[in-house]
Design an enzyme around this catalytic site. Structure first.
Site, short mmCIF file in Angstrom:
data_model
loop_
_atom_site.label_atom_id
_atom_site.label_comp_id
_atom_site.label_asym_id
_atom_site.label_seq_id
_atom_site.Cartn_x
_atom_site.Cartn_y
_atom_site.Cartn_z
N GLU A 177 -23.82 -17.31 25.57
CA GLU A 177 -25.29 -16.52 25.27
C GLU A 177 -25.58 -16.73 23.93
OE1 GLU A 177 -23.77 -12.75 26.73
OE2 GLU A 177 -23.43 -13.46 28.75
N ASN A 219 -23.70 -21.73 28.05
CA ASN A 219 -23.78 -20.84 29.18
C ASN A 219 -24.70 -19.40 28.88
OD1 ASN A 219 -23.14 -19.98 31.92
ND2 ASN A 219 -21.61 -18.46 30.98
N HIS A 255 -27.45 -13.93 37.14
CA HIS A 255 -27.39 -12.41 37.31
C HIS A 255 -28.62 -11.70 37.85
CE1 HIS A 255 -22.98 -12.55 36.09
NE2 HIS A 255 -23.43 -12.85 34.98
N GLU A 283 -22.75 -17.83 37.34
CA GLU A 283 -22.33 -16.45 37.59
C GLU A 283 -23.12 -15.76 38.45
OE1 GLU A 283 -21.69 -14.62 33.37
OE2 GLU A 283 -20.92 -16.31 32.57
N ASP A 285 -24.56 -13.51 40.95
CA ASP A 285 -24.46 -12.17 41.63
C ASP A 285 -26.10 -11.45 42.08
OD1 ASP A 285 -24.98 -10.94 39.25
OD2 ASP A 285 -22.80 -10.34 39.12
O1 G3I Z 1 -9.38 -4.76 28.88
C1 G3I Z 1 -9.23 -3.54 29.02
C2 G3I Z 1 -8.17 -2.93 29.63
O2 G3I Z 1 -7.16 -2.69 29.00
C3 G3I Z 1 -8.43 -1.57 30.11
O3 G3I Z 1 -7.26 -0.84 30.77
C4 G3I Z 1 -9.61 -1.38 31.09
C5 G3I Z 1 -10.16 -0.12 31.66
O4 G3I Z 1 -11.42 -0.23 32.11
O5 G3I Z 1 -10.95 -2.24 30.43
C6 G3I Z 1 -10.54 -3.50 30.15
O6 G3I Z 1 -11.59 -4.12 29.59
C7 G3I Z 1 -12.70 -4.57 30.53
C8 G3I Z 1 -12.92 -6.14 30.50
O7 G3I Z 1 -13.76 -6.31 31.06
C9 G3I Z 1 -11.49 -6.72 30.74
O8 G3I Z 1 -11.61 -7.69 29.90
C10 G3I Z 1 -13.86 -3.61 30.29
O9 G3I Z 1 -13.72 -2.55 30.54
C11 G3I Z 1 -15.08 -4.37 31.09
O10 G3I Z 1 -16.28 -3.66 30.53
C12 G3I Z 1 -15.15 -5.81 30.68
O11 G3I Z 1 -16.32 -6.24 31.27
C13 G3I Z 1 -16.53 -7.74 31.49
C14 G3I Z 1 -17.76 -7.97 30.78
O12 G3I Z 1 -17.85 -9.69 30.93
C15 G3I Z 1 -17.38 -8.02 29.22
O13 G3I Z 1 -18.48 -8.23 28.25
C16 G3I Z 1 -16.55 -8.08 32.79
O14 G3I Z 1 -15.45 -7.92 33.55
C17 G3I Z 1 -16.98 -9.49 32.94
O15 G3I Z 1 -17.42 -9.82 34.38
C18 G3I Z 1 -18.19 -9.86 32.09
O16 G3I Z 1 -18.53 -11.24 32.34
C19 G3I Z 1 -19.53 -11.50 31.42
C20 G3I Z 1 -19.29 -13.07 31.17
O17 G3I Z 1 -18.16 -13.43 30.58
C21 G3I Z 1 -20.48 -13.66 30.35
N1 G3I Z 1 -21.71 -13.44 31.24
C22 G3I Z 1 -22.26 -12.13 31.58
C23 G3I Z 1 -20.96 -11.42 32.25
C24 G3I Z 1 -21.27 -10.13 32.81
O18 G3I Z 1 -21.27 -9.38 31.64
#
Ligand code: G3I
Length: 380
Positions: A177, A219, A255, A283, A285
């Site tokens: 990004e 990406n 997305h 990615e 969905d």
């Molecule tokens: O790590 C914490 C954990 O300690 C805690 O217990 C838990 C409670 O909710 O949260 C955890 O963090 C989460 C994290 O993913 C895990 O690493 C966050 O809440 C959550 O918001 C975070 O979201 C991820 C997001 O990237 C972050 O920006 C999504 O799962 C993931 O699908 C998303 O992936 C991105 C790609 O990398 C890049 N392209 C866009 C895509 C969607 O945003």
């Protein structure tokens, strides 16, 4: 009553009657069973059960983003992955904040789980991701480093991560990004602020030095239907290639919102492959606005079909990856309240029409591939 040898030898007509009846029933049962096996269809096969074979017959990867915990202890989750996909991407665990939460302190437990699982089941692995403005650890995000120190930080991280999985992870999202959400300006992330826009070329060169075999990607999202941001990425990619920078591919994240999946996805990807790059839908969905209706879920199949077809239409599109295993694991409800049901499996791990849409796309003829995708021996 008589169980003597004599008795058995002296069977009368009266004693043979029930035996003959039982024999006849057995014969009828056997004949009916044989006819059923030969003529009637077997138990209905799950529509996506041959997806890996179909994807491989086209020479593309069909991947899925995976989370670490269910990959360790949820056998139903594991089965969905191994029965339907040929590749995995670590959804979060290879990101900087998880790999190097403190400077020089690395945590390989999550990445190793993903890589070991993939290797055990013969799945390809997309590495995700190196330089991103999100999910950076505090020590890095604070931006206390000058240019030389930041280069050093970048090299240490790449040597550790790419080095550890060299020859095991096939491709890396080196730059994730790089443009502002709405584009077309380059995002003023930590790397840009400290190293200038050349950080992209520097990172790609460095990654190539560390793992010369890996396919290196930029990406990006919001580029799938063309527009300013896609044009800016096209200019960036052309410029990098002209300078001889080792850029090998572009990930079109994909997305999408139900009802708004671009028609011209193949055309947009082809622009990049004409430069000599690979592309992937990295990615995928398709989120649906709530309340999610049966009609929307069944129409979504057509959108998944179209996305996979777009990849098949572009000879250097090397694969499609969906972003999450089931709706119970999707990032959508947390990030887009009011939307749900974005993936091909529901919260109870049941396949949805979207899976059939992908099967449909892959069942319609085979194409001549440009560059063959390296295949692992599957061991499902
Ligand atoms: O790590 C914490 C954990 O300690 C805690 O217990 C838990 C409670 O909710 O949260 C955890 O963090 C989460 C994290 O993913 C895990 O690493 C966050 O809440 C959550 O918001 C975070 O979201 C991820 C997001 O990237 C972050 O920006 C999504 O799962 C993931 O699908 C998303 O992936 C991105 C790609 O990398 C890049 N392209 C866009 C895509 C969607 O945003």
């Amino acid at each position: 009553m008589r169980k003597t040898t004599e008795g058995l030898g002296r069977t009368t007509t009266r004693g043979r009657g029930p035996l003959l009846a039982v024999g006849a029933v057995c014969v009828v049962v056997l004949v009916v069973a044989a006819v059923a096996v030969l003529v009637l269809p077997g138990p209905a096969e799950e529509p996506g059960s041959d997806l890996p074979g179909l994807a491989e017959s086209h020479g593309i990867k069909l991947g899925v983003a995976v989370a670490v915990d269910p990959l360790r202890d949820d056998s139903d989750y594991q089965d969905v992955v191994t029965d339907h996909y040929t590749a995995v991407t670590a959804e979060n665990t290879m990101k900087w904040v998880h790999v190097q939460p403190e400077r020089h302190e690395f945590d390989w437990s999550g990445p190793d789980t993903v890589v070991d699982f993939a290797e055990k089941h013969g799945l390809d692995i997309r590495g995700h991701t190196l330089l991103w403005h999100n999910q950076q650890p505090e020590w890095l995000a604070q931006g206390f480093y000058d240019a030389d120190e930041l280069r050093e930080v970048m090299r240490e991280h790449m040597e550790a991560l790419l080095g550890r999985y060299q020859g095991r992870v096939d491709s890396w999202d080196v730059i994730n990004e790089p443009f502002e959400d709405g584009g077309p300006e380059l995002r003023e992330n930590l790397w840009y602020q400290t190293l200038g826009e050349d950080y992209i070329a520097e990172a790609l060169r460095m990654a190539h030095e560390v793992d010369p075999q890996a396919r290196l990607y930029i990406n990006e999202f919001g580029i799938e239907g063309g527009g300013d941001k896609a044009d800016a990425l096209y200019e960036l990619a052309s410029g990098l290639l002209e300078q001889g920078v080792p850029l090998h591919g572009i990930g079109f994240q994909g997305h999408f919102v139900h009802g708004d999946v671009p028609e011209d996805l193949a055309e947009n990807m082809r622009r990049f492959t004409d430069l000599g790059l690979d592309v992937e839908i990295s990615e995928l969905d398709v989120r649906i606005a709530e309340p999610v209706t049966d009609d929307a879920v069944s129409d979504q199949a057509e959108e998944y079909r179209r996305a996979v077809e777009a990849c098949l239409e572009v000879s250097r599109c090397v694969g499609v990856s969906v972003w999450g295993v089931t709706d119970a694991h999707s990032w959508i409800p947390e990030w887009f309240p009011g939307y749900d049901s974005a993936l091909p499996f529901d919260e109870d791990y049941r396949s949805k029409p979207a899976l059939g849409g992908m099967v449909d796309a892959l069942s319609r003829g085979r194409r001549a591939r440009g560059r063959p995708v390296r295949r692992r021996v599957r061991n499902r």
